[in-house]
Design a protein around this motif. Structure first.
Motif, PDB file in Angstrom:
ATOM      1  N   GLN A 123     -14.667 -10.152  -4.051  1.00 34.23           N
ATOM      2  CA  GLN A 123     -15.913 -10.387  -3.457  1.00 34.23           C
ATOM      3  C   GLN A 123     -16.479  -8.886  -3.247  1.00 34.23           C
ATOM      4  O   GLN A 123     -17.699  -8.970  -3.464  1.00 34.23           O
ATOM      5  CB  GLN A 123     -16.061 -11.126  -2.617  1.00 34.23           C
ATOM      6  N   ARG A 124     -15.867  -8.063  -2.808  1.00 30.38           N
ATOM      7  CA  ARG A 124     -16.284  -6.725  -2.386  1.00 30.38           C
ATOM      8  C   ARG A 124     -16.622  -6.154  -3.735  1.00 30.38           C
ATOM      9  O   ARG A 124     -18.014  -5.230  -3.763  1.00 30.38           O
ATOM     10  CB  ARG A 124     -15.167  -5.692  -1.853  1.00 30.38           C
ATOM     11  N   ILE A 125     -16.032  -6.055  -4.875  1.00 31.83           N
ATOM     12  CA  ILE A 125     -16.107  -5.655  -5.932  1.00 31.83           C
ATOM     13  C   ILE A 125     -17.636  -6.285  -6.571  1.00 31.83           C
ATOM     14  O   ILE A 125     -18.591  -5.505  -6.966  1.00 31.83           O
ATOM     15  CB  ILE A 125     -14.926  -5.802  -7.132  1.00 31.83           C
ATOM     16  N   LEU A 153      -6.798  -9.139  -7.609  1.00 32.10           N
ATOM     17  CA  LEU A 153      -6.729  -7.704  -6.980  1.00 32.10           C
ATOM     18  C   LEU A 153      -6.352  -7.759  -5.600  1.00 32.10           C
ATOM     19  O   LEU A 153      -6.282  -6.977  -5.086  1.00 32.10           O
ATOM     20  CB  LEU A 153      -7.946  -6.736  -7.331  1.00 32.10           C
ATOM     21  N   ASN A 154      -6.478  -8.939  -4.851  1.00 28.42           N
ATOM     22  CA  ASN A 154      -5.928  -8.956  -3.617  1.00 28.42           C
ATOM     23  C   ASN A 154      -4.618  -8.741  -3.412  1.00 28.42           C
ATOM     24  O   ASN A 154      -3.967  -8.440  -2.111  1.00 28.42           O
ATOM     25  CB  ASN A 154      -6.570 -10.415  -3.123  1.00 28.42           C
ATOM     26  N   LYS A 155      -3.933  -8.671  -4.463  1.00 26.56           N
ATOM     27  CA  LYS A 155      -2.219  -8.370  -4.700  1.00 26.56           C
ATOM     28  C   LYS A 155      -2.133  -6.909  -4.597  1.00 26.56           C
ATOM     29  O   LYS A 155      -0.895  -6.363  -4.433  1.00 26.56           O
ATOM     30  CB  LYS A 155      -1.691  -8.947  -5.746  1.00 26.56           C
ATOM     31  N   ILE A 164     -13.256   0.231  -2.676  1.00 27.33           N
ATOM     32  CA  ILE A 164     -12.838  -0.904  -2.750  1.00 27.33           C
ATOM     33  C   ILE A 164     -11.493  -1.382  -1.873  1.00 27.33           C
ATOM     34  O   ILE A 164     -11.506  -2.593  -1.278  1.00 27.33           O
ATOM     35  CB  ILE A 164     -12.388  -1.308  -4.298  1.00 27.33           C
ATOM     36  N   PHE A 165     -10.594  -0.740  -1.880  1.00 28.10           N
ATOM     37  CA  PHE A 165      -9.331  -1.042  -1.311  1.00 28.10           C
ATOM     38  C   PHE A 165      -9.266  -0.464   0.076  1.00 28.10           C
ATOM     39  O   PHE A 165      -8.004  -0.729   0.665  1.00 28.10           O
ATOM     40  CB  PHE A 165      -8.079  -0.570  -2.147  1.00 28.10           C
ATOM     41  N   GLY A 166     -10.106   0.455   0.658  1.00 29.83           N
ATOM     42  CA  GLY A 166      -9.697   1.159   1.766  1.00 29.83           C
ATOM     43  C   GLY A 166      -8.655   1.981   1.792  1.00 29.83           C
ATOM     44  O   GLY A 166      -8.549   2.572   1.042  1.00 29.83           O
ATOM     45  N   ASP A 167      -7.850   1.977   2.959  1.00 29.54           N
ATOM     46  CA  ASP A 167      -6.729   3.024   3.006  1.00 29.54           C
ATOM     47  C   ASP A 167      -5.779   2.655   1.943  1.00 29.54           C
ATOM     48  O   ASP A 167      -4.979   3.645   1.876  1.00 29.54           O
ATOM     49  CB  ASP A 167      -6.054   3.122   4.406  1.00 29.54           C
ATOM     50  N   ARG A 168      -5.688   1.459   1.455  1.00 30.91           N
ATOM     51  CA  ARG A 168      -4.779   1.171   0.318  1.00 30.91           C
ATOM     52  C   ARG A 168      -5.310   1.723  -0.801  1.00 30.91           C
ATOM     53  O   ARG A 168      -4.496   1.951  -1.857  1.00 30.91           O
ATOM     54  CB  ARG A 168      -4.581  -0.334   0.268  1.00 30.91           C
TER      55      ARG A 168
END
Length: 184
Positions: free
Chosen positions: A36-38, A115-117, A151-155
């Motif tokens: 959803q962020r993407i 992509l949440n994985k 998109i992924f923040g610190d990750r």
């Protein structure tokens, strides 16, 4: 005594089954939905084109996904081409690296489905089609790195190399490859 042993064994088996049933659910990796962020960023993910040679878009080894190098493919299927900075400015090359990052996300989604994985973007290798005296390769590859952190923040923070190349396939301005740690 036999009854005691039988009851104790039954108690142990029942306890193990109950423990297994009450095992807590895994906590989501993100406090938001990555896909959803993407979408909210105006990025549309598509099915990556099939490779044109004897390689694959992604190879998985356990929980690591190794993605083949991707170029700055635009929505119309054409690529940003040209050497930096004589034919393409550093700013345009930054956008090319961002497009390369989107192509990597297309290949990653095709490989893992969701992509949440993504647990961690592990490593990025950014290659810039550069004139011999050009030295701002990191500023170009930031186009991909910035996208991944958005998109992924610190990750999305990763180890990285940003290097200049004498040429890249079809004169594309950037090519980027990536390694990603994913959950089951």
């Amino acid at each position: 005594m036999k009854i005691f042993v039988a009851l104790f064994s039954l108690f142990l088996i029942t306890s193990c089954v109950q423990i297994k049933q009450t095992k807590p659910q895994s906590t989501p990796l993100y406090s938001y939905d990555v896909e959803q962020r993407i979408d909210s960023m105006g990025i549309t993910l598509t099915t990556p084109p099939a490779p044109v040679a004897n390689y694959v878009n992604a190879t998985r080894a356990g929980n690591l996904v190794f993605l083949a190098g991707k170029g700055p493919r635009k929505a119309d299927g054409t690529y940003i081409t040209g050497k930096v900075p004589s034919e393409v400015s550093t700013e345009e090359a930054y956008m090319a690296a961002r497009l390369s990052g989107i192509q990597l996300l297309n290949a990653l989604k095709a490989e893992i489905g969701d992509l949440n994985k993504v647990e961690q973007i592990v490593e990025v290798l950014g290659m810039v089609n550069a004139d011999p005296n050009y030295t701002d390769h990191p500023q170009v590859v930031n186009g991909c790195s910035d996208l991944l952190v958005e998109i992924f923040g610190d990750r999305g923070k990763h180890a990285r190399a940003a290097v200049g190349m004498g040429s890249l396939p079809s004169n594309i301005s950037t090519e980027i490859r990536m390694t990603v740690l994913v959950s089951e």
